[in-house]
Enzyme design. Structure first.
Site, PDB file in Angstrom:
ATOM      1  N   LYS A  68      -0.323   1.540   6.900  1.00 52.34           N
ATOM      2  CA  LYS A  68      -0.581   2.057   5.481  1.00 52.34           C
ATOM      3  C   LYS A  68      -1.686   1.479   4.829  1.00 52.34           C
ATOM      4  O   LYS A  68      -2.522   1.929   4.378  1.00 52.34           O
ATOM      5  CB  LYS A  68       0.540   1.654   4.611  1.00 52.34           C
ATOM      6  CG  LYS A  68       1.637   2.498   4.783  1.00 52.34           C
ATOM      7  CD  LYS A  68       3.106   2.316   3.707  1.00 52.34           C
ATOM      8  CE  LYS A  68       3.904   3.392   3.801  1.00 52.34           C
ATOM      9  NZ  LYS A  68       5.044   3.309   2.738  1.00 52.34           N
ATOM     10  N   ALA A  83       0.953  -1.080   0.224  1.00 50.87           N
ATOM     11  CA  ALA A  83       0.018  -0.015  -0.044  1.00 50.87           C
ATOM     12  C   ALA A  83       0.889   1.104   0.099  1.00 50.87           C
ATOM     13  O   ALA A  83       0.480   2.516   0.559  1.00 50.87           O
ATOM     14  CB  ALA A  83      -0.922  -0.014   1.288  1.00 50.87           C
ATOM     15  N   ARG A 140       8.690 -10.158  -3.303  1.00 52.26           N
ATOM     16  CA  ARG A 140       8.297 -10.597  -4.786  1.00 52.26           C
ATOM     17  C   ARG A 140       8.431 -12.063  -4.889  1.00 52.26           C
ATOM     18  O   ARG A 140       7.593 -12.466  -5.405  1.00 52.26           O
ATOM     19  CB  ARG A 140       9.212  -9.791  -5.649  1.00 52.26           C
ATOM     20  CG  ARG A 140       8.609  -8.191  -5.649  1.00 52.26           C
ATOM     21  CD  ARG A 140       9.483  -7.343  -7.045  1.00 52.26           C
ATOM     22  NE  ARG A 140       8.643  -6.365  -7.095  1.00 52.26           N
ATOM     23  CZ  ARG A 140       9.368  -5.228  -6.964  1.00 52.26           C
ATOM     24  NH1 ARG A 140      10.461  -5.079  -6.531  1.00 52.26           N
ATOM     25  NH2 ARG A 140       8.840  -3.923  -7.366  1.00 52.26           N
ATOM     26  N   ASN A 154       6.928   9.630   2.343  1.00 53.01           N
ATOM     27  CA  ASN A 154       5.808   8.878   1.806  1.00 53.01           C
ATOM     28  C   ASN A 154       4.819  10.051   0.993  1.00 53.01           C
ATOM     29  O   ASN A 154       4.276   9.789   0.185  1.00 53.01           O
ATOM     30  CB  ASN A 154       5.075   7.850   2.454  1.00 53.01           C
ATOM     31  CG  ASN A 154       5.986   6.800   3.005  1.00 53.01           C
ATOM     32  OD1 ASN A 154       5.691   6.340   4.020  1.00 53.01           O
ATOM     33  ND2 ASN A 154       7.054   6.534   2.400  1.00 53.01           N
ATOM     34  N   ASN A 167       4.887  12.689  -0.598  1.00 50.41           N
ATOM     35  CA  ASN A 167       5.111  13.421  -1.780  1.00 50.41           C
ATOM     36  C   ASN A 167       4.000  12.719  -2.754  1.00 50.41           C
ATOM     37  O   ASN A 167       4.071  13.181  -4.186  1.00 50.41           O
ATOM     38  CB  ASN A 167       6.458  13.798  -2.023  1.00 50.41           C
ATOM     39  CG  ASN A 167       6.813  12.512  -2.670  1.00 50.41           C
ATOM     40  OD1 ASN A 167       7.068  11.428  -2.221  1.00 50.41           O
ATOM     41  ND2 ASN A 167       7.856  12.826  -3.777  1.00 50.41           N
ATOM     42  N   ARG A 168       3.957  11.338  -2.660  1.00 49.87           N
ATOM     43  CA  ARG A 168       3.203  10.715  -3.546  1.00 49.87           C
ATOM     44  C   ARG A 168       2.344   9.810  -3.272  1.00 49.87           C
ATOM     45  O   ARG A 168       1.299   9.145  -3.923  1.00 49.87           O
ATOM     46  CB  ARG A 168       4.417   9.826  -4.483  1.00 49.87           C
ATOM     47  CG  ARG A 168       4.994   8.777  -3.569  1.00 49.87           C
ATOM     48  CD  ARG A 168       6.617   8.333  -4.261  1.00 49.87           C
ATOM     49  NE  ARG A 168       6.978   7.353  -3.436  1.00 49.87           N
ATOM     50  CZ  ARG A 168       7.617   7.569  -2.367  1.00 49.87           C
ATOM     51  NH1 ARG A 168       7.895   8.684  -1.866  1.00 49.87           N
ATOM     52  NH2 ARG A 168       8.102   6.523  -1.504  1.00 49.87           N
ATOM     53  N   CYS A 176      38.850  -5.084   0.088  1.00 45.06           N
ATOM     54  CA  CYS A 176      39.913  -4.142   0.050  1.00 45.06           C
ATOM     55  C   CYS A 176      39.690  -2.872  -0.505  1.00 45.06           C
ATOM     56  O   CYS A 176      40.501  -1.905  -0.051  1.00 45.06           O
ATOM     57  CB  CYS A 176      41.370  -4.896  -0.640  1.00 45.06           C
ATOM     58  SG  CYS A 176      40.936  -5.181  -2.245  1.00 45.06           S
ATOM     59  N   ASP A 229      12.805  -9.868  -1.962  1.00 43.57           N
ATOM     60  CA  ASP A 229      12.513 -11.033  -1.324  1.00 43.57           C
ATOM     61  C   ASP A 229      10.948 -11.428  -1.120  1.00 43.57           C
ATOM     62  O   ASP A 229      10.519 -12.329  -1.383  1.00 43.57           O
ATOM     63  CB  ASP A 229      12.777 -10.578   0.172  1.00 43.57           C
ATOM     64  CG  ASP A 229      13.111 -11.775   1.172  1.00 43.57           C
ATOM     65  OD1 ASP A 229      13.585 -12.875   0.517  1.00 43.57           O
ATOM     66  OD2 ASP A 229      12.861 -11.828   2.354  1.00 43.57           O
ATOM     67  N   GLY A 259       3.663   3.606  -2.614  1.00 41.43           N
ATOM     68  CA  GLY A 259       3.703   4.345  -3.860  1.00 41.43           C
ATOM     69  C   GLY A 259       2.868   3.941  -5.046  1.00 41.43           C
ATOM     70  O   GLY A 259       1.744   4.557  -5.409  1.00 41.43           O
TER      71      GLY A 259
END
Lengths: 306, 656
Positions: free
Chosen positions: B67, B20, B117, B51, B53-54, B168, B115, B22
């Protein structure tokens, strides 16, 4: 660029998108003023997108009262508010949009879009029109063009599962030309939707209909008009399939997934134009859910014949 | 407009949304508007400021809440009469079994990590429920359709592999800012504030590095009665001064490299200044719940500014001091968190001081945070577009309209005049261990490798199983579960430490092992091939798994390398990899990397290089052996290619 820093609050809220377009673009967005007219589903999607993005201000025009149709693809209006008041579509959308992002000024302007003069349009950086006649679109585009300041003009419409965006950033061809370009000179693989939308527009104008005021009964007349137009332009009628015209004539309501897609592309284009990041589309975008392609057509140079 | 047929299919459908965030917010809205009446939505996350903003269904007042639940309430406001069932839970919870998945007509993923998915993919295959998968990053995105037996499953193609760096490079020879970030985060931060028992590649001895005897003191131990200022200075001088001197003494290393410059605190800041650095007392007094911040106490405001060496050093001392004073209790248990302001400040400062030492360009806190936190770029518009495309595919799936299924790419720049590019789905990969019966092949020294190696490094790490069971014929060698009796648990524990050939039912060359995950209802066979010798460099696990198209990058990167990820769960492989696990939507988009197309083709899928490394948006879809063919309507000669010219590959057939 403008010397003004983003506030801490802005940096926190816009963090993820500043990572996409940078702080300068975000500052430009916050100074941009946008006018939209005709608030159906696609434009509602667009408004959500630019309010979230953090533009300076958004002005809404749509005096129509709320109808069932207006609600069908518009998530900005709750159905119960419908009965509550004599509020216009623009007023109801305004209330919702304000809530999305307190940093954006959202307001309503009343009146007929065509009646406003140049000084009105001068207040904006971007003008987006929808649900109005071809004549009105041309008139407004012309008014924007006459201004000393560069005002980006967009026209957007969705019918059935098809959508179209026209863009005039003023450094390209003027819409009257873009739309009146001889079809023969257009690219060979021009989107069929371009031709079909022009036929429907002419039909609605000729019959004195409001945009979207068509039904299956109109199909014979529309097909007849197609024949005339194609002959005049020496275009093969098969470039405008019957089925496509039938869909556009009957499916006058918007299909919400297409609103999301076309409203999303439009939002993205406006953000590109304001922020100066990325290359904006010139000058048409078409989407048809039946074939799934979102296509750009550039007909600003009709003679390149590619 | 939707046809009657479509509308009936939509109204009768029961759909599961996973995520739930973007994409999820946009998707739930579009599903509701499109007429869906029965939607279930799972998300384990709570709402955060970044979150907003979208993820437009959420407001500032919702920060901290579930959410899934807030999204439901928000959508019911404009579509009050539909049913939305939220689950504030992890989709990997055992509550969501195959039977749970079976009740749905289609599953729609808006997830942010590999994972989960993979897990959902397996459950959808087991339950035989169609899956629509999606992802976005910045302006790029994609939607794919996965139908068991008809189209490829989510795991038919090798998945992007986290970016890894050799140890290294991180400890001795950084050449990019990301190397400094990984060092600051995974070595220095972990050493100072994390679990003391964890292995750490940082040199902590102040005597001769090569003979680091047990008696030499660990400089990170704070001496009794040692003031914070002194302690900080000692750490600073050790990691930025002494350790660099030690490295410099190895001439061989610097033959073809720029020599780093040791930095000591006295040269950057007078001791007095360190003492007076900031004002901890002021911080202590104010019991406002505002997060502890070194920037705030030093009066530095903009996270976009690039601080100079002196400012970075001050932030270093100040943030260290604040950790020791204000967050003493957490020390020993801290892991880096991109939402922890003080941790980000410390890591930024330390990375920048190290960067100064190595002549690497310094970065702002904003940029450093993005790199350290693997933050994925995200905008509302792409998510809205992708959500629209998901619903279009979902409607086709509900109508069983297999011929019109498409995977669609959302591009940043037009390709073949297209911003949205549909492609026909591919057939299942016949050698996919997840959706086909094809056995895998494991080369292993059965006299040396233990069952534990197979369980940890192969079954869990490579095959992504979380509750594995290992069988040899009918003999159970290993399983996990709550309902096992004590004897069995002890028995399995003993088996783990036995070499393969020494198991009660010996595993030798020619053995077929069956591994299963009961939760995922996934089972596959592994043919064991005995092999004596392994290349320590190239095959550090002492095992080679094949039979499934593994991305070449992965094998290569199995070398000792360092991880910029949240958890190096597989410590034994000693890999430091960049893992994308974030609050946004990870796209797996057709981005050209490595050996992919040249010239025009490459350009089409180019992604702008930016501060975020890797993004892991690596070529899930750069199907190195396949062509991506554009759907033909009448444009038969337009073929969109993603072809690296590999001729040995089997070309995938079109679905039809």
């Amino acid at each position: 660029m403008d010397g003004e820093e983003l506030t801490e609050q802005e940096t926190a809220l816009y963090d993820r998108q500043i990572r996409v377009w940078g702080a300068d673009a975000q500052r430009r967005l916050s100074k941009a003023h946008i006018l939209v007219s005709g608030l159906k589903g696609t434009v509602a999607e667009f408004c959500k997108n630019v309010v979230l993005a953090g533009v300076g201000s958004l002005t809404l025009i749509d005096d129509r009262p709320v109808t069932e149709e207006a609600l069908s693809a518009n998530f900005l209006i709750a159905p119960d508010e419908n009965n509550l008041s004599g509020k216009s579509i623009a007023e109801l959308c305004c209330d919702s949009l304000k809530d999305f992002n307190p940093m954006v000024r959202v307001s309503v302007e009343k009146g007929d879009l065509s009646s406003f003069g140049g000084d009105f349009y001068d207040k904006f950086d971007v003008v987006v029109v929808s649900c109005c006649s071809q004549t009105a679109k041309k008139l407004i585009n012309e008014k924007c063009r006459k201004l000393a300041k560069r005002v980006a003009f967009y026209a957007v419409d969705c019918r059935d599962s098809c959508g179209e965006i026209f863009v005039d950033l003023q450094n390209y061809t003027y819409s009257k030309e873009a739309i009146a370009v001889p079809w023969k000179s257009l690219p060979r693989r021009m989107s069929k939707l371009y031709y079909a939308m022009r036929v429907i527009e002419r039909f609605e104008e000729a019959e004195g209909r409001n945009p979207g005021q068509t039904s299956i009964e109109d199909l014979p007349k529309v097909l007849k008009l197609r024949k005339e137009v194609c002959e005049a332009h020496s275009l093969n009628e098969s470039s405008i399939p019957d089925l496509l015209l039938e869909r556009l004539v009957t499916g006058t309501r918007e299909f919400p997934p297409v609103c999301a897609i076309v409203g999303g592309i439009l939002g993205q284009e406006v953000i590109k134009a304001i922020s100066g990041k990325g290359d904006p589309v010139k000058n048409f975008f078409f989407f048809d859910a039946m074939e799934g392609k979102g296509t750009i057509e550039d007909i600003s140079e009709p003679n390149n014949g590619s | 407009m939707t046809s009657e047929q479509q509308l009936t299919a939509i109204k009768g459908a029961k759909v599961l949304m996973v995520g739930a965030g973007g994409i999820g917010c946009e998707l739930l809205k579009t599903l509701a508007l499109s007429g869906f009446q029965d939607i279930h939505i799972i998300d384990m996350d709570t709402i955060e400021v970044s979150n907003l903003n979208r993820q437009f269904l959420f407001r500032k007042s919702h920060v901290g809440q579930s959410k899934a639940k807030v999204a439901r309430d928000a959508v019911l406001r404009f579509r009050p009469h539909i049913s939305i069932t939220p689950y504030h839970a992890n989709v990997k919870d055992p509550d969501f079994k195959v039977d749970f998945f079976k009740q749905f007509n289609v599953v729609l993923n808006g997830l942010d990590n590999l994972d989960a998915r993979r897990h959902v993919n397996r459950l959808c295959l087991a339950a035989d429920v169609p899956l629509i998968e999606s992802g976005t990053t910045g302006f790029l995105g994609q939607v794919t359709v996965h139908i068991k037996g008809k189209t490829e499953c989510y795991e038919c193609q090798p998945k992007p592999v986290p970016k890894t760096y050799p140890v290294c490079t991180i400890t001795s020879t950084p050449s990019k800012f990301i190397h400094c970030i990984v060092w600051a985060k995974d070595l220095l931060f972990a050493k100072l504030f994390g679990d003391k028992n964890q292995d750490n590649d940082l040199n902590v001895r102040s005597t001769d590095a090569t003979s680091s005897s047990e008696h030499a003191e660990d400089v990170f131990e704070r001496k009794k009665g040692e003031g914070i200022g002194l302690y900080g200075r000692r750490i600073y001088d050790h990691v930025f001064g002494y350790n660099i001197e030690v490295a410099l003494s190895n001439e061989e290393t610097w033959k073809n490299r720029n020599r780093p410059r040791p930095i000591y605190s006295r040269d950057v800041l007078p001791f007095k200044l360190i003492q007076q650095n900031g004002n901890v007392d002021k911080n202590l007094m104010a019991d406002a719940p505002s997060p502890v911040s070194a920037m705030a106490s030093l009066g530095l405001k903009s996270p976009q500014d690039i601080w100079n060496l002196k400012e970075n050093s001050r932030i270093f001392f100040e943030s260290l001091k604040l950790f020791l004073v204000k967050r003493e209790k957490e020390i020993g248990n801290l892991t880096f968190d991109k939402d922890d302001q003080l941790a980000v400040e410390f890591v930024t400062a330390a990375a920048n001081v190290r960067a100064s030492s190595f002549g690497i360009l310094l970065h702002s806190l904003f940029e450093a945070k993005g790199i350290a936190g693997n933050i994925v770029h995200a905008v509302a518009t792409t998510n809205a577009i992708i959500a629209g495309l998901i619903v279009i595919e979902a409607v086709k799936v509900l109508q069983n309209d297999a011929n019109s299924y498409r995977m669609t790419y959302c591009l940043e720049h037009p390709s073949k005049k297209m911003l949205l590019m549909p492609v026909e789905p591919f057939e299942p990969n016949k050698s996919c261990y997840v959706c086909s019966e094809m056995p895998l092949l494991l080369e292993v020294n059965t006299h040396h490798s233990k069952l534990r190696d197979i369980v940890e490094k192969i079954v869990k790490a490579k095959l992504g199983m979380s509750c594995p069971l290992v069988m040899h014929g009918s003999a159970l060698l290993y399983e996990v579960g709550d309902d096992l009796d004590k004897d069995m648990v002890a028995n399995y524990a003993a088996n783990l430490d036995k070499v393969l050939s020494g198991l009660p039912s010996p595993v030798t060359g020619g053995t077929i092992l069956t591994v299963e995950d009961l939760h995922q209802e996934l089972s596959c066979n592994i043919n064991i091939k005995h092999r004596e010798e392994f290349d320590k460099e190239k095959e550090p696990n002492g095992m080679v798994l094949s039979g499934w198209t593994q991305s070449p990058a992965k094998e290569k990167d199995d070398n000792a390398s360092i991880n910029n990820g949240a958890s190096a769960s597989n410590a034994s492989s000693h890999a430091f990899s960049l893992e994308v696990k974030e609050d946004s939507e990870t796209a797996i988009v057709p981005v050209a990397t490595g050996s992919v197309p040249t010239g025009k083709k490459r350009k089409m899928f180019d992604i702008s290089e930016d501060s975020v490394p890797d993004l892991s948006s690596v070529p899930d879809e750069v199907r190195s052996k396949n062509k991506l063919e554009e759907i033909d309507d009448d444009d038969g000669d337009d073929v969109v290619l993603l072809d690296d010219g590999c001729s040995d590959g089997v070309k995938k057939k079109r679905l039809r």
